[in-house]
Design an enzyme around this catalytic site. Sequence first.
Site, PDB file in Angstrom:
ATOM      1  N   LYS A 114       0.807  -1.218   0.000  1.00 34.83           N
ATOM      2  CA  LYS A 114       0.000   0.000   0.000  1.00 34.83           C
ATOM      3  C   LYS A 114       0.844   1.274   0.000  1.00 34.83           C
ATOM      4  CE  LYS A 114      -3.664  -0.146  -0.275  1.00 34.83           C
ATOM      5  NZ  LYS A 114      -4.408  -0.261  -1.571  1.00 34.83           N
ATOM      6  N   ALA A 115       1.973   1.217  -0.683  1.00 34.02           N
ATOM      7  CA  ALA A 115       2.833   2.391  -0.798  1.00 34.02           C
ATOM      8  C   ALA A 115       2.483   3.234  -2.011  1.00 34.02           C
ATOM      9  CB  ALA A 115       4.303   1.966  -0.862  1.00 34.02           C
ATOM     10  N   GLY A 116       1.445   2.873  -2.739  1.00 35.01           N
ATOM     11  CA  GLY A 116       1.078   3.604  -3.938  1.00 35.01           C
ATOM     12  C   GLY A 116       1.565   2.865  -5.156  1.00 35.01           C
ATOM     13  N   HIS A 130       6.377  -7.445  -2.825  1.00 37.31           N
ATOM     14  CA  HIS A 130       6.381  -6.684  -1.578  1.00 37.31           C
ATOM     15  C   HIS A 130       7.453  -7.213  -0.617  1.00 37.31           C
ATOM     16  CE1 HIS A 130       2.922  -4.421  -2.678  1.00 37.31           C
ATOM     17  NE2 HIS A 130       2.048  -5.394  -2.527  1.00 37.31           N
ATOM     18  N   SER A 166      -3.205   3.857   4.692  1.00 39.13           N
ATOM     19  CA  SER A 166      -3.640   3.057   3.548  1.00 39.13           C
ATOM     20  C   SER A 166      -3.625   1.565   3.872  1.00 39.13           C
ATOM     21  CB  SER A 166      -2.729   3.347   2.351  1.00 39.13           C
ATOM     22  OG  SER A 166      -3.180   2.674   1.194  1.00 39.13           O
ATOM     23  N   TYR A 172       6.372   8.176  -3.852  1.00 35.06           N
ATOM     24  CA  TYR A 172       4.986   8.398  -4.244  1.00 35.06           C
ATOM     25  C   TYR A 172       4.652   9.881  -4.237  1.00 35.06           C
ATOM     26  CZ  TYR A 172      -0.101   8.019  -4.284  1.00 35.06           C
ATOM     27  OH  TYR A 172      -1.423   8.148  -4.609  1.00 35.06           O
ATOM     28  N   VAL A 176      -2.797   7.252 -15.584  1.00 33.42           N
ATOM     29  CA  VAL A 176      -2.386   6.979 -14.208  1.00 33.42           C
ATOM     30  C   VAL A 176      -2.973   7.964 -13.202  1.00 33.42           C
ATOM     31  CG1 VAL A 176      -0.246   5.889 -14.937  1.00 33.42           C
ATOM     32  CG2 VAL A 176      -0.242   8.335 -14.372  1.00 33.42           C
ATOM     33  N   ASP A 206      -8.333   8.908 -10.434  1.00 34.25           N
ATOM     34  CA  ASP A 206      -9.711   8.631 -10.820  1.00 34.25           C
ATOM     35  C   ASP A 206      -9.787   7.573 -11.913  1.00 34.25           C
ATOM     36  OD1 ASP A 206     -10.696  10.393  -8.972  1.00 34.25           O
ATOM     37  OD2 ASP A 206     -10.876  12.063 -10.380  1.00 34.25           O
ATOM     38  N   MET A 214      -7.503   5.215 -12.575  1.00 30.72           N
ATOM     39  CA  MET A 214      -7.091   3.926 -12.022  1.00 30.72           C
ATOM     40  C   MET A 214      -8.182   3.340 -11.135  1.00 30.72           C
ATOM     41  SD  MET A 214      -3.031   4.482 -11.208  1.00 30.72           S
ATOM     42  CE  MET A 214      -2.798   2.768 -10.742  1.00 30.72           C
ATOM     43  N   ARG A 244      -8.614   4.191  -2.478  1.00 28.68           N
ATOM     44  CA  ARG A 244      -9.358   5.073  -1.596  1.00 28.68           C
ATOM     45  C   ARG A 244      -9.307   6.530  -2.059  1.00 28.68           C
ATOM     46  NH1 ARG A 244      -7.389   5.967   2.874  1.00 28.68           N
ATOM     47  NH2 ARG A 244      -9.323   6.675   3.843  1.00 28.68           N
ATOM     48  N   LYS A 245      -8.182   7.212  -1.806  1.00 30.21           N
ATOM     49  CA  LYS A 245      -8.096   8.635  -2.117  1.00 30.21           C
ATOM     50  C   LYS A 245      -6.834   9.001  -2.877  1.00 30.21           C
ATOM     51  CE  LYS A 245     -10.993  10.112   1.758  1.00 30.21           C
ATOM     52  NZ  LYS A 245     -11.106  11.013   2.934  1.00 30.21           N
TER      53      LYS A 245
END
Length: 272
Positions: free
Chosen positions: A45-47, A86, A116, A172, A206, A209, A211, A234-235
């Site tokens: 979840k690092a982007g 990962h 995240s 990121y 990329v 929205d 993605m 999420r955001k």
Amino acid sequence: MEARPRPELFDFHGVGMIKEFTENWDNIQNFKARADNILIATYPKAGKVNLTFRDRIVPWQTNHSYLAGTDLADKLPTTPRLIKTHLPVQFVPKTCCCLVLQVVYVACNAKDNAVSYFHFERMNCAMPEPGDWSTFLLNFMEGKMVFGSWYDHVNGWWEKEQIYSNFHYMFYEDLIEDCGREIDRLCSFLGLSPSAEEKERVKASVTFDNMKQNKMTNYSTFDTMNQTISPFMRKGKVGEWKNHFTVAQNEQFDEDYKQKMKNPDLKFRYEI
């Protein structure tokens, strides 16, 4: 969605793991990388980024899962063969860190990464139960996470990047701030020369929205993920941690961070 039992975290050679990611361990360690391979590594979840030039996916989304899926990776027909993981750097097969292999690492600041990861564990029943935010944050600080400590992960890969010229370390926050600039840097590292039109197409694809609407990247087809609890995408904002950390948690986290981040050259931004 029917509830299913969650896996238990256990210590695997000093790193928190779950059984699913260790069952194929001999194959992982014996995996033979090729000279044309690109390895993409991140802490969970690092982007993620999906940059595609002429059907070459750079650096993220492929049709296979973690490096544990070595059988599937061996069958990939694409050139270059793209592999994502990962795993902390000490677990990666030696052939994946040799001088002929290109390695791209993407890192995100610890606070946003923690937020995240928390929501990801909430919605993903294939991961351990995260508990409430306070419990999760303490576990994150103590490194009691699948794939281990964030601190060990980002530092371990950073140390390799300082030694080997075939490593490219990305942040990121930089990607969010100026995607075009980071695309140029990545292309230079990979030896790519995309046209201006290709770069613009990639930049458009990329955006968060886009993605979030893409089934290749939003994981909406995975039955282990309950996106009514929290969407996988999420955001995608830098600074989202401010909506989760209390003042006391932030102070405690900052103090702990000072103790564990000893390398003054590895610096993260918490807002842009």
